[in-house]
Scaffold this motif. Structure first.
Motif, PDB file in Angstrom:
ATOM      1  N   ALA A 169      -0.090   2.281  -3.838  1.00 20.69           N
ATOM      2  CA  ALA A 169      -0.743   0.826  -3.507  1.00 20.69           C
ATOM      3  C   ALA A 169      -0.071  -0.077  -4.764  1.00 20.69           C
ATOM      4  O   ALA A 169      -0.462   0.995  -6.383  1.00 20.69           O
ATOM      5  CB  ALA A 169      -1.843   0.930  -3.570  1.00 20.69           C
ATOM      6  N   GLN A 214       2.203   3.033   2.447  1.00 16.85           N
ATOM      7  CA  GLN A 214       1.792   4.152   3.183  1.00 16.85           C
ATOM      8  C   GLN A 214       0.888   3.286   4.196  1.00 16.85           C
ATOM      9  O   GLN A 214       0.488   2.162   4.569  1.00 16.85           O
ATOM     10  CB  GLN A 214       0.541   5.414   2.701  1.00 16.85           C
ATOM     11  CG  GLN A 214      -0.246   5.148   2.577  1.00 16.85           C
ATOM     12  CD  GLN A 214      -1.520   5.739   1.469  1.00 16.85           C
ATOM     13  OE1 GLN A 214      -1.212   6.318   0.385  1.00 16.85           O
ATOM     14  NE2 GLN A 214      -2.557   6.993   2.264  1.00 16.85           N
ATOM     15  N   GLU A 215       0.973   3.852   5.068  1.00 18.93           N
ATOM     16  CA  GLU A 215      -0.282   3.236   6.514  1.00 18.93           C
ATOM     17  C   GLU A 215      -0.988   3.399   6.210  1.00 18.93           C
ATOM     18  O   GLU A 215      -2.189   4.128   4.855  1.00 18.93           O
ATOM     19  CB  GLU A 215      -0.341   4.582   7.855  1.00 18.93           C
ATOM     20  CG  GLU A 215       1.121   4.398   9.107  1.00 18.93           C
ATOM     21  CD  GLU A 215       1.475   5.471   9.722  1.00 18.93           C
ATOM     22  OE1 GLU A 215      -0.047   5.838  10.353  1.00 18.93           O
ATOM     23  OE2 GLU A 215       2.469   5.336  10.447  1.00 18.93           O
ATOM     24  N   TYR A 216      -1.789   2.324   6.473  1.00 20.56           N
ATOM     25  CA  TYR A 216      -3.105   1.701   6.042  1.00 20.56           C
ATOM     26  C   TYR A 216      -4.443   1.581   7.260  1.00 20.56           C
ATOM     27  O   TYR A 216      -3.664   0.896   8.055  1.00 20.56           O
ATOM     28  CB  TYR A 216      -3.855   1.006   5.106  1.00 20.56           C
ATOM     29  CG  TYR A 216      -2.936  -0.556   5.944  1.00 20.56           C
ATOM     30  CD1 TYR A 216      -3.661  -1.659   5.901  1.00 20.56           C
ATOM     31  CD2 TYR A 216      -1.625  -0.474   5.638  1.00 20.56           C
ATOM     32  CE1 TYR A 216      -3.029  -2.547   6.115  1.00 20.56           C
ATOM     33  CE2 TYR A 216      -1.071  -2.434   6.287  1.00 20.56           C
ATOM     34  CZ  TYR A 216      -1.497  -3.078   6.354  1.00 20.56           C
ATOM     35  OH  TYR A 216      -1.924  -4.591   6.816  1.00 20.56           O
ATOM     36  N   ASP A 217      -5.450   1.545   6.895  1.00 20.41           N
ATOM     37  CA  ASP A 217      -6.869   1.031   8.088  1.00 20.41           C
ATOM     38  C   ASP A 217      -6.968  -0.568   7.353  1.00 20.41           C
ATOM     39  O   ASP A 217      -7.511  -0.465   6.083  1.00 20.41           O
ATOM     40  CB  ASP A 217      -7.539   1.818   8.633  1.00 20.41           C
ATOM     41  CG  ASP A 217      -8.592   1.477   9.210  1.00 20.41           C
ATOM     42  OD1 ASP A 217      -9.726   0.408   9.170  1.00 20.41           O
ATOM     43  OD2 ASP A 217      -8.743   1.738  10.617  1.00 20.41           O
ATOM     44  N   GLN A 218      -6.813  -1.096   8.380  1.00 20.32           N
ATOM     45  CA  GLN A 218      -6.902  -3.041   7.682  1.00 20.32           C
ATOM     46  C   GLN A 218      -8.939  -3.323   7.310  1.00 20.32           C
ATOM     47  O   GLN A 218      -8.844  -3.856   6.312  1.00 20.32           O
ATOM     48  CB  GLN A 218      -6.917  -4.343   8.559  1.00 20.32           C
ATOM     49  CG  GLN A 218      -6.819  -5.332   7.988  1.00 20.32           C
ATOM     50  CD  GLN A 218      -5.641  -6.296   8.781  1.00 20.32           C
ATOM     51  OE1 GLN A 218      -6.379  -7.488   9.381  1.00 20.32           O
ATOM     52  NE2 GLN A 218      -4.614  -5.992   8.747  1.00 20.32           N
ATOM     53  N   GLU A 242     -10.333  -0.742   6.410  1.00 19.04           N
ATOM     54  CA  GLU A 242     -11.410   0.615   5.604  1.00 19.04           C
ATOM     55  C   GLU A 242     -10.448  -0.640   4.625  1.00 19.04           C
ATOM     56  O   GLU A 242     -11.312  -0.672   3.223  1.00 19.04           O
ATOM     57  CB  GLU A 242     -10.414   1.302   5.269  1.00 19.04           C
ATOM     58  CG  GLU A 242     -11.074   2.287   4.642  1.00 19.04           C
ATOM     59  CD  GLU A 242      -9.664   3.841   4.538  1.00 19.04           C
ATOM     60  OE1 GLU A 242     -10.413   5.098   4.792  1.00 19.04           O
ATOM     61  OE2 GLU A 242      -8.712   3.654   4.482  1.00 19.04           O
ATOM     62  N   LEU A 243      -9.129  -1.310   4.049  1.00 18.65           N
ATOM     63  CA  LEU A 243      -9.043  -1.851   2.987  1.00 18.65           C
ATOM     64  C   LEU A 243      -9.959  -3.137   3.132  1.00 18.65           C
ATOM     65  O   LEU A 243     -10.385  -3.200   1.500  1.00 18.65           O
ATOM     66  CB  LEU A 243      -7.868  -2.586   3.267  1.00 18.65           C
ATOM     67  CG  LEU A 243      -7.275  -3.398   2.417  1.00 18.65           C
ATOM     68  CD1 LEU A 243      -7.151  -2.854   0.742  1.00 18.65           C
ATOM     69  CD2 LEU A 243      -5.758  -3.197   2.415  1.00 18.65           C
ATOM     70  N   ASN A 293       4.529  -1.795   5.201  1.00 22.19           N
ATOM     71  CA  ASN A 293       3.039  -1.571   4.999  1.00 22.19           C
ATOM     72  C   ASN A 293       2.133  -2.721   3.679  1.00 22.19           C
ATOM     73  O   ASN A 293       1.534  -1.889   2.830  1.00 22.19           O
ATOM     74  CB  ASN A 293       2.771  -0.099   4.250  1.00 22.19           C
ATOM     75  CG  ASN A 293       2.956   0.777   5.187  1.00 22.19           C
ATOM     76  OD1 ASN A 293       2.224   0.794   6.414  1.00 22.19           O
ATOM     77  ND2 ASN A 293       4.214   1.952   4.640  1.00 22.19           N
ATOM     78  N   GLN A 306      -7.921   5.069  -2.690  1.00 20.76           N
ATOM     79  CA  GLN A 306      -7.744   5.658  -1.522  1.00 20.76           C
ATOM     80  C   GLN A 306      -6.350   5.205  -0.930  1.00 20.76           C
ATOM     81  O   GLN A 306      -5.779   5.650  -0.404  1.00 20.76           O
ATOM     82  CB  GLN A 306      -8.561   4.343  -0.487  1.00 20.76           C
ATOM     83  CG  GLN A 306      -8.099   4.809   0.731  1.00 20.76           C
ATOM     84  CD  GLN A 306      -9.123   5.522   1.473  1.00 20.76           C
ATOM     85  OE1 GLN A 306     -10.184   5.959   0.690  1.00 20.76           O
ATOM     86  NE2 GLN A 306      -8.977   6.315   2.022  1.00 20.76           N
ATOM     87  N   TYR A 307      -5.685   4.461  -2.256  1.00 24.60           N
ATOM     88  CA  TYR A 307      -4.150   4.399  -1.050  1.00 24.60           C
ATOM     89  C   TYR A 307      -3.550   4.961  -2.768  1.00 24.60           C
ATOM     90  O   TYR A 307      -2.654   3.380  -3.435  1.00 24.60           O
ATOM     91  CB  TYR A 307      -3.729   2.881  -0.871  1.00 24.60           C
ATOM     92  CG  TYR A 307      -4.693   2.963   1.074  1.00 24.60           C
ATOM     93  CD1 TYR A 307      -4.209   3.714   1.514  1.00 24.60           C
ATOM     94  CD2 TYR A 307      -5.419   2.441   0.641  1.00 24.60           C
ATOM     95  CE1 TYR A 307      -4.627   3.536   3.120  1.00 24.60           C
ATOM     96  CE2 TYR A 307      -6.431   2.044   1.587  1.00 24.60           C
ATOM     97  CZ  TYR A 307      -5.905   2.613   2.716  1.00 24.60           C
ATOM     98  OH  TYR A 307      -6.543   2.251   3.531  1.00 24.60           O
ATOM     99  N   LEU A 342       0.780  -1.478   0.149  1.00 22.85           N
ATOM    100  CA  LEU A 342       0.339   0.092  -0.156  1.00 22.85           C
ATOM    101  C   LEU A 342       1.050   1.935   0.542  1.00 22.85           C
ATOM    102  O   LEU A 342       0.359   2.329  -0.103  1.00 22.85           O
ATOM    103  CB  LEU A 342      -1.177  -0.510   0.654  1.00 22.85           C
ATOM    104  CG  LEU A 342      -1.510  -1.267   0.569  1.00 22.85           C
ATOM    105  CD1 LEU A 342      -2.234  -1.101   2.432  1.00 22.85           C
ATOM    106  CD2 LEU A 342      -3.099  -0.768   0.682  1.00 22.85           C
TER     107      LEU A 342
END
Length: 293
Positions: free
Chosen positions: A111, A54-58, A60-61, A83, A107-108, A52
């Motif tokens: 990615a 970058q930092e991400y919210d699992q 949300e993914l 990441n 969103q990313y 991804l």
């Protein structure tokens, strides 16, 4: 220790745990998720790595994947310290893959999709058949070995029933905690079977050694005494193994946790069945003339 006298209490505890597992399976079936969270190795499907950038919210993914693919329970496993994630789901075609990557990039933006692998339904069916076959062979071999070693088919039958208890408890853990059922599932089952039967054989060996100490009608005392004499060994062995696997669970990556968690449950179930289930079941299977305390 009055293990045999309190056998119904031990049986009820096991039955309650198994029923909780069955209830969890029914609950997830009603939600349309299936009794277990089968991995692609068992169902067939698509797996791919995703960086991804970058930092991400699992959560949300996972929601993005659900919206694009329409699949209710895609598996998203984080690769610790990066990441990157590994995504596993039911098979998707090339158009869906492209649409999914477009949605993720929205969103990313950084990615990138890595290697994509597909497991066919044929291969997954072969793996399920191999898992069942390996388990059955192990159980039959242990039944024959114990029956011959102790010259008593009831000893073999009681040990196998105790092993079935352990398997059901482990399956309950898979259903309750939604642990992915994959290749490690086979390893966990066979390891627990071997570990548990070893502790049971130690107790049965002591019962055989105590055969001349007690009369034929002192079966209850013989079983209780044999369990008491081996209790420290059973607890120490199980505790040290449990702590070791527990450390692996705490410090391991997600793929290792999927192995360590059911192993810890299996170790506890195996220790419990060896001490509290196998001996009482053997007693229950004895003819009435040997049950007079």
């Amino acid at each position: 220790m009055k293990i045999v006298e309190n056998r119904m209490k031990f049986f009820i505890v096991s039955l309650v745990v198994i029923c909780i597992g069955l209830a969890a399976m029914v609950f997830h079936v009603q939600k349309g998720e299936g009794p277990f969270q089968y991995d692609v190795e068992f169902t067939g499907g698509t797996a791919f790595d995703l960086d991804l950038g970058q930092e991400y919210d699992q959560a949300e993914l996972r929601e993005i994947i659900k919206n694009v693919t329409g699949q209710a329970s895609p598996q998203v496993q984080q690769i610790i310290g990066t990441n990157e994630v590994t995504v596993k789901m039911q098979s998707i075609d090339s158009d869906t893959r492209q649409a999914l990557m477009t949605a993720i990039k929205a969103q990313y933006p950084k990615a990138e999709m890595g290697e994509i692998s597909d497991v066919s339904k044929t291969v997954s069916n072969e793996m399920q058949a191999a898992a069942i076959k390996a388990t059955l062979i192990a159980v039959v071999a242990m039944l024959l070995y114990i029956s011959l070693r102790f010259h008593d088919f009831r000893a073999g039958a009681s040990a196998i029933i105790a092993l079935l208890h352990d398997v059901l408890i482990v399956l309950a853990a898979y259903a309750i905690f939604r642990i992915p059922v994959n290749n490690t599932f086979i390893v966990v089952l066979l390891t627990i079977l071997g570990y548990s039967i070893n502790a049971t054989i130690v107790i049965f060996d002591r019962m055989r050694e105590n055969k001349d100490v007690f009369s034929r009608k002192q079966t209850v005392e013989k079983i209780n005494k044999s369990i008491s004499q081996t209790l420290a060994r059973s607890i120490n062995t199980s505790l040290t193994t449990f702590l070791t696997v527990g450390a692996i669970y705490v410090l391991g990556v997600p793929a290792i946790k999927e192995f360590a968690l059911p192993m810890m449950v299996g170790i506890l179930a195996g220790a419990y069945s060896s001490v509290c289930i196998s001996g009482p079941i053997w007693y229950v299977l004895l003819p009435k003339n040997e049950k007079q305390a």
